[in-house]
Design a protein around this motif. Structure first.
Motif, short mmCIF file in Angstrom:
data_model
loop_
_atom_site.label_atom_id
_atom_site.label_comp_id
_atom_site.label_asym_id
_atom_site.label_seq_id
_atom_site.Cartn_x
_atom_site.Cartn_y
_atom_site.Cartn_z
N MET A 10 0.84 -1.20 0.00
CA MET A 10 0.00 0.00 0.00
C MET A 10 0.87 1.24 0.00
SD MET A 10 -3.30 -0.62 2.40
CE MET A 10 -2.35 -0.72 3.89
N PHE A 11 1.96 1.21 0.75
CA PHE A 11 2.87 2.35 0.80
C PHE A 11 3.43 2.66 -0.58
CE2 PHE A 11 7.34 3.56 0.92
CZ PHE A 11 7.25 4.79 1.56
N LEU A 12 3.80 1.65 -1.31
CA LEU A 12 4.37 1.87 -2.63
C LEU A 12 3.37 2.52 -3.58
CD1 LEU A 12 6.30 -1.48 -3.04
CD2 LEU A 12 7.31 0.79 -2.88
N ILE A 24 -0.23 4.87 9.24
CA ILE A 24 -1.52 4.25 8.98
C ILE A 24 -1.75 3.12 9.97
CG2 ILE A 24 -1.48 4.82 6.52
CD1 ILE A 24 -0.80 1.87 5.98
N ALA A 25 -3.02 2.82 10.22
CA ALA A 25 -3.42 1.64 10.98
C ALA A 25 -3.88 0.57 9.99
CB ALA A 25 -4.54 1.98 11.95
N PHE A 26 -3.60 -0.70 10.30
CA PHE A 26 -4.03 -1.78 9.40
C PHE A 26 -4.57 -2.93 10.22
CE2 PHE A 26 0.42 -2.49 10.42
CZ PHE A 26 0.49 -3.86 10.69
N ASN A 27 -5.42 -3.74 9.60
CA ASN A 27 -6.03 -4.88 10.29
C ASN A 27 -6.52 -5.86 9.25
OD1 ASN A 27 -7.22 -6.60 12.12
ND2 ASN A 27 -9.01 -5.32 12.46
N LEU A 144 5.62 12.62 11.67
CA LEU A 144 4.60 12.01 12.53
C LEU A 144 3.19 12.39 12.10
CD1 LEU A 144 6.32 12.39 16.03
CD2 LEU A 144 6.25 10.39 14.53
N ALA A 145 3.02 12.83 10.84
CA ALA A 145 1.68 13.12 10.34
C ALA A 145 0.84 11.85 10.36
CB ALA A 145 1.76 13.68 8.92
N GLY A 146 -0.34 11.94 10.93
CA GLY A 146 -1.24 10.80 11.01
C GLY A 146 -0.97 9.86 12.15
N SER A 147 0.12 10.10 12.93
CA SER A 147 0.46 9.15 14.00
C SER A 147 -0.59 9.14 15.11
CB SER A 147 1.84 9.48 14.57
OG SER A 147 1.86 10.78 15.15
N ASN A 148 -1.14 10.31 15.46
CA ASN A 148 -2.12 10.36 16.54
C ASN A 148 -3.35 9.53 16.20
OD1 ASN A 148 -3.20 11.15 19.00
ND2 ASN A 148 -4.12 13.00 18.17
#
Length: 287
Positions: A10-12, A24-27, A144-148
């Motif tokens: 997904m990152f690529l 990002i969070a993933f599951n 750290l954008a999106g880390s929170n």
């Protein structure tokens, strides 16, 4: 392993501007957690990815590095993480062979020892990650954008196995022995930290006296506004940064601020007049 490779894929596919900083969070059926991938300078392929993941809800979490750069050896790999200007924390990683052609290192996540670090990753602006030690160490700077948003989902994706399910048996009371804090909980930003973190950024805070918004421009000018009961008053003036970290300003009035890092985030204090008056939590607008 498949979950982490899916995140890497997904990152690529992400645009270059987002790839370098977004968490990002993933599951999925192979695991869950959060991740960030940093691209190699000047290239399109990812240089490394950092994961905090669990195999399934209730399972222990672990830190994972997937790395495509310099060989880092077969033994224990020390990883240190520091957020903004806070202290660095070391985590021991071990080589893991997954047959993917990438170097993979993993280490246990200790909820007690690493909890404050995780909070700082969620609330900070930037982080510094170092792999190895001495002359062979490799250092990377993480956005750290999106880390929170991503880290806030870990409580659902990877809940603490000690608090999940049935209640734990009541422990036998023991005498209380106060322990020293692991790290300083509070510090005042120095002049260099104020210059690096706050100058040129729009700052805002709110309290019983209304809402303030200020931009301390690098050229020494100040613009902003105060809002009280729906009435906005524009601010225009000058500012000066003193060696002790005190930021003084002159508009239609005059005063000084100091900024304090706390476990709950950055706060601003009115520091003139012989006493420190807490004005509230500081919100820093994105660049």
């Amino acid at each position: 392993m498949k979950a982490a490779l899916f995140v890497l894929a997904m990152f690529l596919a992400l645009p270059g501007a987002a790839r370098a900083t977004d968490w990002i969070a993933f599951n999925d059926h192979d695991g869950a957690g959060v991740s960030t991938c940093q691209p190699e300078a000047g290239g399109r392929d990812p240089f490394f990815c950092l994961f905090l993941t669990c195999a399934q809800p209730g399972a222990a979490m672990e830190w994972i590095i997937r790395y495509e750069g310099t060989a880092l050896g077969q033994g224990v790999l020390p990883m240190t993480l520091a957020v903004d200007h806070g202290p660095a924390q070391e985590i021991a990683l071990h080589r893991r062979d997954e047959g993917t052609g990438m170097q993979v290192y993993a280490g246990s996540f200790d909820r007690k020892a690493h909890g404050l670090l995780l909070t700082r990753l969620a609330k900070g602006l930037r982080a510094r990650l170092t792999l190895g030690e001495g002359a062979g160490a490799v250092t990377h700077h993480l956005g750290l954008a999106g880390s929170n948003k991503a880290i806030s989902q870990l409580g659902t994706l990877c809940p603490d196995p000690l608090t999940r399910g049935t209640a734990m048996p009541e422990a036998t009371p023991r005498p209380y022995h106060p322990q020293p804090p692991e790290e300083p909980a509070n510090y005042t930003l120095t002049a260099a930290q104020v210059q690096e973190r706050l100058i040129g950024r729009t700052l805002s805070w709110s309290n019983g006296a209304g809402t303030s918004r200020m931009l301390f421009r690098p050229d020494g000018t100040l613009v902003g506004a105060t809002t009280l009961n729906g009435t906005e008053t524009a601010l225009h003036g000058q500012w000066q940064l003193h060696t002790g970290g005190q930021l003084c300003w002159t508009t239609h009035a005059a005063g000084c601020f100091t900024f304090h890092e706390t476990p709950l985030g950055l706060r601003v204090y009115r520091s003139d007049g012989g006493r420190a008056l807490d004005l509230g939590a500081v919100q820093i607008a994105p660049m």
